[in-house]
Design an enzyme around this catalytic site. Structure first.
Site, PDB file in Angstrom:
ATOM      1  N   HIS A 235       0.862  -1.182   0.000  1.00 56.45           N
ATOM      2  CA  HIS A 235       0.000   0.000   0.000  1.00 56.45           C
ATOM      3  C   HIS A 235       0.898   1.232   0.000  1.00 56.45           C
ATOM      4  O   HIS A 235       1.879   1.283   0.742  1.00 56.45           O
ATOM      5  CB  HIS A 235      -0.885  -0.029   1.253  1.00 56.45           C
ATOM      6  CG  HIS A 235      -2.018   0.938   1.230  1.00 56.45           C
ATOM      7  ND1 HIS A 235      -1.829   2.293   1.313  1.00 56.45           N
ATOM      8  CD2 HIS A 235      -3.359   0.762   1.146  1.00 56.45           C
ATOM      9  CE1 HIS A 235      -3.014   2.905   1.276  1.00 56.45           C
ATOM     10  NE2 HIS A 235      -3.955   1.982   1.162  1.00 56.45           N
ATOM     11  N   ARG A 255      -6.757  10.349   0.294  1.00 58.36           N
ATOM     12  CA  ARG A 255      -6.606  10.861  -1.084  1.00 58.36           C
ATOM     13  C   ARG A 255      -7.970  10.995  -1.757  1.00 58.36           C
ATOM     14  O   ARG A 255      -8.194  11.899  -2.550  1.00 58.36           O
ATOM     15  CB  ARG A 255      -5.662   9.945  -1.874  1.00 58.36           C
ATOM     16  CG  ARG A 255      -4.204  10.150  -1.483  1.00 58.36           C
ATOM     17  CD  ARG A 255      -3.289   9.098  -2.056  1.00 58.36           C
ATOM     18  NE  ARG A 255      -3.385   7.836  -1.323  1.00 58.36           N
ATOM     19  CZ  ARG A 255      -3.359   6.633  -1.868  1.00 58.36           C
ATOM     20  NH1 ARG A 255      -3.202   6.517  -3.176  1.00 58.36           N
ATOM     21  NH2 ARG A 255      -3.454   5.545  -1.132  1.00 58.36           N
TER      22      ARG A 255
END
Ligand SMILES: Cc1cc2nc3c(=O)[nH]c(=O)nc-3n(C[C@H](O)[C@H](O)[C@H](O)COP(=O)(O)OP(=O)(O)OC[C@H]3O[C@@H](n4cnc5c(N)ncnc54)[C@H](O)[C@@H]3O)c2cc1C
Length: 607
Positions: A235, A255
């Protein structure tokens, strides 16, 4: 050997989202169900899931439907996915989400009261049903509440150490209760593995202590095929500072809500490298990217929301080229949205409450005021037990698998949010087909010799400990050396020589693991637990390394510095691992099954 015995029609190993959903379905079908888990019920990995669950409900953008979700999943997985699983997943995720809601899950809401959906990497439209950044907690709470009222027998804090077989068929399992160290024997007509991931094979990981690849190793030793083990997802955003919290996940939801990645020069470096497959769907400037996160349907997604494999590699590049943050990461900034939203601070706290507290408490950083430092962390394994797409039966009779420990759905790279939906869709299927299978089987009896042999092996670390008089090597050093090696040599960027060095060391590590000694007694003895995890960790690590060396290309999460491009021939094969008759690990590459024409057209239409 003393042990307690339990008999169930279906035994489910693992009580995360996949295991709970499988147990509920099997129980609904009218068979008796036992559910075993290493920790307390409710504490599985699933509870940690933050960002949400992908399902093409089309509540926020009505252009979304299962065909777009299917095409996104296939593209994200670089077309190595089992297309039938991707089809079933995209089609059934919506029903599973609504069903969860009907069972009491309180998702965040749109203004008109429907399930709210958020943006996530690789998903064309806002698709993740969520509860702030605590979606997994709500999922587990709901499934657990629903499940315990169905009369499922739960065996908590019990680790399964071997599956039992009768001829070619799996007929139960041997475990031990972690508190008192006593053995338990389970007989069952069908067994479902739902044991989660393998993150603890690496040094930096978002995974908790439980994820030592047990299900993968149990299946492998029982003769099942594993598939695509080279694909381990790193990740892009884990915490990097302070060292004690390194690897803890920073959700992609940051995000999705407008957070941006910058290097030490203050540059949004993700705009510099947009893969060809995603060029037409990615914003070309900051303004467009921002509009996308605010729901402007004409805007395209910002490059921070490209797939995880790509974002993670861009971060590694920035760090390697000297543009990293002070503690070896890059900056993730959500505080900047205050320039755009008058209530920015409140908005961040409302949308990302766990992230706010995580950084405040663990790193002394207020994310509404300053950027976070983040870097890649081992997060998820796309590879796992090879299963039949419809029934989730493995290649061994009576053994089913669902959730993270099963392979196929995600191909070379998983899209965020596609795991929680995977758990529900394939957990439900595994439960249904395991129950149907169980109903057709006659009762089984556990074989005393098999049980005796398993128990004797399990107690060996005590023997080694007493023979060594306190001087024998303990399990932690072997575990540490393995994690260190995997991180350095089979991590996010791979090369032939380094993978080979790792492969060459497995013999030595296995020999050491076989001789580790522990002291004390069987009552809650964490050294002993670690000693029992070691063979599993070693097995999955070796499978990752041996699969990684044969895939001589870069695809999805598997990045080879010595083979930077994709190879058309490798696009046609999955890597399969199985245990040979001589006990040696065998690696083969096997052709993908040809995709149906209607699904091919869906992929083309969505390019
Ligand atoms: C921090 C974090 C955030 C995430 N956020 C998201 C997200 O927002 N959306 C998304 O889709 N995915 C997310 N993921 C991924 C997702 O949470 C996991 O892939 C998923 O929860 C795995 O579920 P599972 O049911 O397969 O297994 P798990 O939830 O991992 O449960 C495994 C179960 O197996 C048991 N078990 C293991 N070995 C044994 C054994 N030997 N004997 C008995 N029991 C055993 C464990 O005790 C546990 O009960 C996230 C992951 C992490 C770590």
């Amino acid at each position: 050997m003393d042990y307690e015995s339990f008999e169930h029609d279906v035994l489910v190993i693992g009580a995360g989202g996949a295991g709970l959903r499988a147990a509920i379905e099997a129980s609904t079908a009218g068979v008796s169900v036992g559910l075993v888990c290493k920790s307390l019920l409710g504490k599985a990995h699933t509870v940690m899931a933050e960002g949400g669950m992908a399902a093409a409900l089309g509540n926020v953008d009505d252009r979304d439907d299962w065909t777009v979700h299917f095409a996104d999943t296939m593209r994200g997985g670089q077309y190595l996915n089992n297309w039938r699983m991707a089809e079933l997943h995209a089609q059934e995720a919506t029903d599973r989400a609504r069903e969860l809601e009907a069972w009491g899950a309180v998702f965040d809401r749109t203004k008109d009261g429907r399930i709210l959906q958020r943006n996530f990497g690789g998903h064309k439209y806002p698709r993740l049903a969520h509860v702030g950044d605590r979606t997994g907690l709500e999922m587990i709470r709901t499934l657990q509440d629903h499940g315990i009222h169905q009369g499922i027998d739960v065996h908590m804090e019990c680790t399964v150490i071997e599956l039992l077989k009768d001829g070619d068929r799996v007929v139960g399992a041997v475990g031990y209760d972690r508190e008192r160290g006593r053995f338990r024997v389970f007989t069952a007509r069908a067994v479902v593995l739902a044991s989660g991931g393998i993150g603890r094979a690496f040094k930096v990981t978002s995974n908790s202590w439980e994820y030592t690849g047990d299900g993968h190793a149990l299946a492998y030793r029982a003769g099942a095929d594993l598939m695509d083990m080279e694909f381990v997802q790193f990740h892009p955003t884990g915490m990097v500072w302070p060292p004690s919290v390194r690897g803890i996940l920073v959700t992609e939801g940051v995000r999705g809500e407008g957070g941006v990645l910058r290097n030490s020069e203050g540059k949004r470096f993700m705009f510099e490298d947009i893969p060809e497959l995603y060029q037409s769907s990615t914003a070309t400037n900051e303004e467009e990217g921002w509009r996308y996160t605010q729901g402007d349907k004409k805007a395209r997604r910002p490059p921070e929301l490209l797939t995880r494999d790509h974002v993670a590699r861009c971060i590694v590049r920035e760090i390697k080229e000297g543009r990293g943050s002070p503690h070896g990461g890059v900056f993730l900034d959500i505080a900047w949205i205050k320039k755009r939203l008058s209530n920015g601070e409140e908005h961040i706290k409302k949308k990302l409450p766990s992230m706010y507290h995580q950084f405040k408490q663990l790193a002394g950083i207020d994310i509404t005021q300053e950027p976070m430092e983040v870097g890649p962390t081992t997060h998820y394994v796309m590879g796992g037990i090879r299963v039949d797409a419809d029934s989730q039966m493995s290649t061994v009779a009576g053994l089913f698998a669902a959730g993270e420990c099963a392979a196929g759905l995600h191909g070379a790279n998983r899209l965020g949010g596609n795991s929680l939906s995977d758990l529900l869709v394939f957990g439900q299927r595994a439960g249904k087909y395991a129950a149907a299978y169980a109903k057709e089987q006659i009762a089984t009896r556990a074989d005393a010799d098999q049980i005796e042999a398993v128990a004797r092996r399990a107690l060996k670390p005590f023997e080694c400990g007493s023979q060594g008089g306190g001087d024998s090597e303990g399990p932690y050093q072997v575990q540490y050396d393995l994690q260190d090696m995997m991180q350095a040599q089979v991590g996010i960027v791979r090369r032939e020589e380094e993978i080979q060095k790792a492969i060459d060391r497995f013999g030595e590590l296995r020999a050491r693991a076989d001789q580790v000694g522990v002291q004390g007694n069987r009552e809650y003895n964490s050294g002993w637990h670690t000693a029992l995890d070691l063979p599993n960790l070693l097995m999955v690590a070796e499978a990752v390394a041996k699969s990684a060396i044969v895939r001589k290309e870069s695809r999805g999460a598997h990045f080879r510095e010595d083979f930077l491009e994709k190879d058309a021939e490798q696009a046609k094969v999955n890597t399969v691992i199985r245990c040979g008759a001589d006990g040696e690990m065998q690696v083969t590459q096997e052709p993908l099954s040809p995709i149906r024409d209607d699904l091919k057209r869906i992929i083309e239409d969505n390019k």
